[in-house]
Design an enzyme around this catalytic site. Structure first.
Site, mmCIF file in Angstrom:
data_model
loop_
_atom_site.group_PDB
_atom_site.id
_atom_site.type_symbol
_atom_site.label_atom_id
_atom_site.label_comp_id
_atom_site.label_asym_id
_atom_site.label_seq_id
_atom_site.Cartn_x
_atom_site.Cartn_y
_atom_site.Cartn_z
ATOM 1 N N ASN A 54 -34.468 -45.700 -57.180
ATOM 2 C CA ASN A 54 -34.503 -44.891 -55.971
ATOM 3 C C ASN A 54 -35.066 -45.631 -54.762
ATOM 4 O O ASN A 54 -35.007 -45.121 -53.644
ATOM 5 C CB ASN A 54 -35.329 -43.621 -56.208
ATOM 6 C CG ASN A 54 -36.744 -43.923 -56.651
ATOM 7 O OD1 ASN A 54 -36.938 -44.506 -57.704
ATOM 8 N ND2 ASN A 54 -37.728 -43.547 -55.856
ATOM 9 N N TYR A 69 -51.197 -56.446 -65.223
ATOM 10 C CA TYR A 69 -49.811 -56.640 -64.800
ATOM 11 C C TYR A 69 -49.215 -57.937 -65.338
ATOM 12 O O TYR A 69 -48.132 -57.930 -65.946
ATOM 13 C CB TYR A 69 -49.719 -56.611 -63.277
ATOM 14 C CG TYR A 69 -48.331 -56.895 -62.764
ATOM 15 C CD1 TYR A 69 -47.342 -55.926 -62.827
ATOM 16 C CD2 TYR A 69 -47.999 -58.141 -62.230
ATOM 17 C CE1 TYR A 69 -46.057 -56.177 -62.369
ATOM 18 C CE2 TYR A 69 -46.717 -58.404 -61.765
ATOM 19 C CZ TYR A 69 -45.754 -57.419 -61.838
ATOM 20 O OH TYR A 69 -44.476 -57.682 -61.400
#
Length: 241
Positions: free
Chosen positions: A16, A164
Site C-alpha cells: 500500500n 532489524y
C-alpha cells in the site's frame, strides 16, 4: 474476474505504500494483475485505485502477515480471484523500536526482537507456505524476499540495530533454505536489497526513490527459467552474505 485468470498474478505484501507500492506499479506495468496485500482497508483500496488509474489490473487482499488466519484467508481470496499465483514478493517489513536502547545489543528489548521477527521472518514463512500451492500451479513461479544489506554479515552496513539487522540475516538464510528445498521445481526463490530508499521507513531521508528500490525486486520477479536461485542481489549484482 475471469480476465484475471488469463493473466499472470503477483502478490506483493505491504503493497500500500513505499517500495511495495512501487513494486506493484512496476509489475502492473509489465502486464501482471497485482494482488495488493495490506492490513489497512482504506490504504489498500487507495493503492488498488492508484494501480488501476495507471492502467494496471489490481485487486485488494486483506493481509496481516503476523496472523495465521489472515494469511489463510488471503490465499483463499487469491485462489478464488485468480486461480493461481505467479509471483510472490515478500515485502512487508518493520524496523522495530529504536528508542531507549531497544536495538542496542547490550540493552536489547527481547519483546521488540520478537515483534520484528514475527513480521520480517515468521511472516515470510507464513505467507510463503500458504501461497506455495498456488505458486505450484504457475508455469514460471517466482518468490522474491525483500532483505537488506544490513543483514549481510560481510558488509555490516548501517547503524547498530540488533533486532532489524539479524532479522534480515535470518531471512537471507531462509531464502537459501527455500531455494535448496525447491531446487528441483520450477519455483525460483531469491532475496534482494533495495538500497537506502526514501520512505516513511527511513523518515524520507535517503537518496534513492521507491522506484529505484523496486527495480531489483521486479527484475527477480521476472527472471527467465534459467535465472539464478537462492541468491542475494542488488542493482550492482550479488550482495555478499
Amino acid at each position: 474476474m475471469d480476465g484475471v485468470k488469463d493473466t499472470k498474478t503477483a502478490l506483493v505484501t505491504g503493497a500500500n505504500k513505499g517500495i511495495g507500492l512501487a513494486i506493484a506499479h512496476g509489475l502492473g506495468a509489465r502486464g501482471f494483475t497485482v494482488a495488493v496485500g495490506a492490513r489497512d482497508d482504506a490504504r489498500r483500496e487507495e493503492a488498488v485505485e492508484r494501480l488501476r488509474a495507471a492502467g494496471a489490473g489490481a485487486f485488494g487482499v486483506a493481509l496481516d502477515v503476523t496472523c495465521d488466519d489472515s494469511v489463510a484467508a488471503a490465499a483463499a481470496t487469491i485462489e478464488r480471484t485468480a486461480g493461481r499465483l505467479d509471483v510472490l514478493v515478500n515485502n512487508a517489513g518493520i524496523s522495530g523500536r529504536t528508542d531507549q536502547g531497544a536495538q542496542d545489543p547490550t540493552t536489547l528489548d527481547l519483546d521488540g526482537v520478537r515483534t520484528v521477527l514475527d513480521t520480517n521472518v515468521f511472516g515470510v514463512v507464513r505467507v510463503t507456505n500458504a501461497m506455495l500451492p498456488l505458486l505450484s500451479r504457475a508455469s514460471s513461479p517466482r518468490i522474491v524476499n525483500m532483505s537488506s544489506n544490513m543483514g549481510s554479515l560481510t558488509l555490516q552496513t548501517g547503524p547498530i540495530m540488533a533486532a532489524y539487522a539479524p532479522s534480515k540475516t535470518m531471512l537471507n538464510s531462509l531464502t537459501a533454505q527455500y531455494a535448496r528445498r525447491l531446487a528441483d521445481t520450477n519455483v525460483i526463490v531469491n532475496a534482494c536489497c533495495p538500497g537506502y530508499v526514501a520512505t516513511d521507513f527511513t523518515g524520507f531521508n535517503a537518496p534513492r526513490t521507491p522506484e529505484q528500490g523496486a527495480a531489483i525486486a521486479i527484475r527477480l520477479a521476472t527472471l527467465p527459467d534459467d535465472g539464478p536461485r537462492g541468491g542475494f542481489f542488488d542493482d550492482d549484482g550479488t550482495v555478499p552474505w
